[in-house]
Design a protein around this motif. Structure first.
Motif, PDB file in Angstrom:
ATOM      1  N   LEU A 196      28.003 -19.055  10.151  1.00 43.30           N
ATOM      2  CA  LEU A 196      26.875 -18.130  10.208  1.00 43.30           C
ATOM      3  C   LEU A 196      27.315 -16.770  10.725  1.00 43.30           C
ATOM      4  O   LEU A 196      26.888 -15.730  10.216  1.00 43.30           O
ATOM      5  CB  LEU A 196      25.768 -18.706  11.089  1.00 43.30           C
ATOM      6  CG  LEU A 196      25.086 -19.976  10.572  1.00 43.30           C
ATOM      7  CD1 LEU A 196      24.097 -20.505  11.603  1.00 43.30           C
ATOM      8  CD2 LEU A 196      24.378 -19.732   9.243  1.00 43.30           C
ATOM      9  N   ASP A 197      28.184 -16.780  11.735  1.00 38.76           N
ATOM     10  CA  ASP A 197      28.699 -15.510  12.268  1.00 38.76           C
ATOM     11  C   ASP A 197      29.542 -14.788  11.232  1.00 38.76           C
ATOM     12  O   ASP A 197      29.449 -13.566  11.068  1.00 38.76           O
ATOM     13  CB  ASP A 197      29.531 -15.775  13.529  1.00 38.76           C
ATOM     14  CG  ASP A 197      28.680 -16.244  14.702  1.00 38.76           C
ATOM     15  OD1 ASP A 197      27.474 -15.954  14.708  1.00 38.76           O
ATOM     16  OD2 ASP A 197      29.232 -16.926  15.603  1.00 38.76           O
ATOM     17  N   GLN A 198      30.370 -15.540  10.525  1.00 35.79           N
ATOM     18  CA  GLN A 198      31.248 -14.954   9.513  1.00 35.79           C
ATOM     19  C   GLN A 198      30.432 -14.298   8.401  1.00 35.79           C
ATOM     20  O   GLN A 198      30.776 -13.221   7.909  1.00 35.79           O
ATOM     21  CB  GLN A 198      32.149 -16.042   8.924  1.00 35.79           C
ATOM     22  CG  GLN A 198      33.046 -15.557   7.788  1.00 35.79           C
ATOM     23  CD  GLN A 198      33.773 -16.711   7.108  1.00 35.79           C
ATOM     24  OE1 GLN A 198      33.711 -17.852   7.556  1.00 35.79           O
ATOM     25  NE2 GLN A 198      34.451 -16.407   6.027  1.00 35.79           N
ATOM     26  N   LYS A 199      29.336 -14.931   8.012  1.00 36.24           N
ATOM     27  CA  LYS A 199      28.485 -14.403   6.948  1.00 36.24           C
ATOM     28  C   LYS A 199      27.465 -13.397   7.475  1.00 36.24           C
ATOM     29  O   LYS A 199      26.641 -12.901   6.710  1.00 36.24           O
ATOM     30  CB  LYS A 199      27.760 -15.556   6.236  1.00 36.24           C
ATOM     31  CG  LYS A 199      28.682 -16.519   5.517  1.00 36.24           C
ATOM     32  CD  LYS A 199      29.426 -15.818   4.386  1.00 36.24           C
ATOM     33  CE  LYS A 199      30.333 -16.776   3.632  1.00 36.24           C
ATOM     34  NZ  LYS A 199      31.064 -16.104   2.530  1.00 36.24           N
ATOM     35  N   GLN A 200      27.550 -13.107   8.778  1.00 35.93           N
ATOM     36  CA  GLN A 200      26.633 -12.168   9.426  1.00 35.93           C
ATOM     37  C   GLN A 200      25.179 -12.560   9.199  1.00 35.93           C
ATOM     38  O   GLN A 200      24.311 -11.730   8.905  1.00 35.93           O
ATOM     39  CB  GLN A 200      26.903 -10.737   8.934  1.00 35.93           C
ATOM     40  CG  GLN A 200      28.304 -10.227   9.282  1.00 35.93           C
ATOM     41  CD  GLN A 200      28.528  -8.795   8.829  1.00 35.93           C
ATOM     42  OE1 GLN A 200      27.906  -8.312   7.882  1.00 35.93           O
ATOM     43  NE2 GLN A 200      29.425  -8.097   9.526  1.00 35.93           N
ATOM     44  N   ILE A 201      24.941 -13.854   9.320  1.00 39.13           N
ATOM     45  CA  ILE A 201      23.589 -14.390   9.231  1.00 39.13           C
ATOM     46  C   ILE A 201      23.033 -14.505  10.645  1.00 39.13           C
ATOM     47  O   ILE A 201      23.598 -15.207  11.485  1.00 39.13           O
ATOM     48  CB  ILE A 201      23.592 -15.766   8.537  1.00 39.13           C
ATOM     49  CG1 ILE A 201      24.128 -15.633   7.102  1.00 39.13           C
ATOM     50  CG2 ILE A 201      22.199 -16.369   8.529  1.00 39.13           C
ATOM     51  CD1 ILE A 201      24.313 -16.950   6.391  1.00 39.13           C
ATOM     52  N   LEU A 202      21.950 -13.816  10.915  1.00 41.57           N
ATOM     53  CA  LEU A 202      21.376 -13.795  12.257  1.00 41.57           C
ATOM     54  C   LEU A 202      20.645 -15.106  12.525  1.00 41.57           C
ATOM     55  O   LEU A 202      19.888 -15.601  11.688  1.00 41.57           O
ATOM     56  CB  LEU A 202      20.414 -12.617  12.399  1.00 41.57           C
ATOM     57  CG  LEU A 202      21.029 -11.219  12.233  1.00 41.57           C
ATOM     58  CD1 LEU A 202      19.955 -10.150  12.374  1.00 41.57           C
ATOM     59  CD2 LEU A 202      22.149 -10.991  13.254  1.00 41.57           C
ATOM     60  N   TYR A 203      20.877 -15.648  13.694  1.00 38.37           N
ATOM     61  CA  TYR A 203      20.215 -16.898  14.074  1.00 38.37           C
ATOM     62  C   TYR A 203      20.076 -16.949  15.586  1.00 38.37           C
ATOM     63  O   TYR A 203      20.732 -16.204  16.332  1.00 38.37           O
ATOM     64  CB  TYR A 203      21.035 -18.105  13.595  1.00 38.37           C
ATOM     65  CG  TYR A 203      22.359 -18.273  14.308  1.00 38.37           C
ATOM     66  CD1 TYR A 203      22.484 -19.074  15.442  1.00 38.37           C
ATOM     67  CD2 TYR A 203      23.502 -17.613  13.858  1.00 38.37           C
ATOM     68  CE1 TYR A 203      23.703 -19.211  16.101  1.00 38.37           C
ATOM     69  CE2 TYR A 203      24.721 -17.751  14.504  1.00 38.37           C
ATOM     70  CZ  TYR A 203      24.812 -18.559  15.623  1.00 38.37           C
ATOM     71  OH  TYR A 203      26.021 -18.683  16.279  1.00 38.37           O
ATOM     72  N   LYS A 204      19.242 -17.825  16.048  1.00 39.53           N
ATOM     73  CA  LYS A 204      19.134 -18.079  17.479  1.00 39.53           C
ATOM     74  C   LYS A 204      18.846 -19.561  17.698  1.00 39.53           C
ATOM     75  O   LYS A 204      18.207 -20.218  16.862  1.00 39.53           O
ATOM     76  CB  LYS A 204      18.034 -17.235  18.117  1.00 39.53           C
ATOM     77  CG  LYS A 204      16.633 -17.495  17.602  1.00 39.53           C
ATOM     78  CD  LYS A 204      15.631 -16.585  18.308  1.00 39.53           C
ATOM     79  CE  LYS A 204      14.212 -16.785  17.775  1.00 39.53           C
ATOM     80  NZ  LYS A 204      13.234 -15.899  18.453  1.00 39.53           N
TER      81      LYS A 204
END
Length: 239
Positions: A196-204
């Motif tokens: 998710l970080d690599q794809k710059q997908i924001l999450y929490k």
């Protein structure tokens, strides 16, 4: 006076076995209880063939350049409620670890944690059960508790809210870990977060095991199913 405002919160499910003995005399009930395993043998044999095909297909689609832990998963439909005694027996004997219950606890999703034991015991017993000639009895009573089983493949993992379009505010709930899968479970969660970080997908992370993803495209998410079993996720829907 009836309390019309009370609602049952149990999930809806399907009954895989109907008690035909109700209202019959003892002689009819005894006759009905004489089990013939012919159809069940044929059904489980077909399940075994379909399982192997789905397993091979998923492995062939798996990206070799993506280093991550993997679980193959098995969904079993039981003819009775899968209580702790039944699931514990299946886990110990067949090398499984339970992940999720559904359909009024008659369907259980298992991780295959001991592949050698699973193949040497479960698959071997299915093959032996399927070829038994006496349809009125069997040496493999635990198998007769199954209505069927299947490989939990990519189609099974498709998120409910991400079928063809991009989705927003997606809720992901991971299956609970257990001692038998703890190390792999942690590695998979770490791989998911790195992806998710690599794809710059924001999450929490809302709480332990529950993530909220701001936005994700269907192509990115579904493609990832073939790379690593990050879909230990059992719930994925727009909120």
């Amino acid at each position: 006076m009836g309390k019309s405002h009370l609602f049952l919160k149990n999930e809806f499910g399907i009954c895989l076995k109907f008690n035909r003995t109700r209202g019959r005399d003892d002689e009819e009930e005894t006759s009905e209880d004489e089990k013939n395993y012919c159809q069940q043998r044929e059904k489980l044999h077909r399940c075994r063939i379909n399982f192997e095909q789905a397993l091979e297909e998923r492995h062939s689609l798996r990206r070799q350049d993506v280093v991550s832990e993997h679980f193959d998963m098995l969904s079993i439909d039981f003819l009775k409620i899968a209580d702790s005694t039944l699931t514990r027996q299946y886990c110990q004997v067949y090398g499984l670890s339970e992940l999720n219950y559904s359909n009024m606890n008659q369907t259980v999703l298992f991780a295959i944690v001991d592949e050698d034991r699973f193949n040497d015991v479960f698959i071997t017993q299915i093959d032996s059960f399927s070829t038994e000639e006496n349809n009125d009895s069997t040496e493999y009573k635990p198998l007769t508790l199954m209505a069927g089983f299947s490989y939990w493949d990519s189609d099974s993992m498709k998120p409910f809210g991400i079928m063809g379009d991009d989705a927003h505010d997606v809720l992901l709930e991971l299956v609970e870990s257990s001692p038998r899968i703890a190390m792999k479970h942690q590695a998979i969660v770490k791989a998911m977060e790195e992806y998710l970080d690599q794809k710059q997908i924001l999450y929490k992370r809302i709480e332990s095991g529950i993530y909220q993803i701001n936005s994700v495209s269907s192509s990115t998410f579904l493609k990832k199913q073939y790379q690593t079993p990050l879909l230990l996720f059992i719930l994925c829907s727009e909120i």
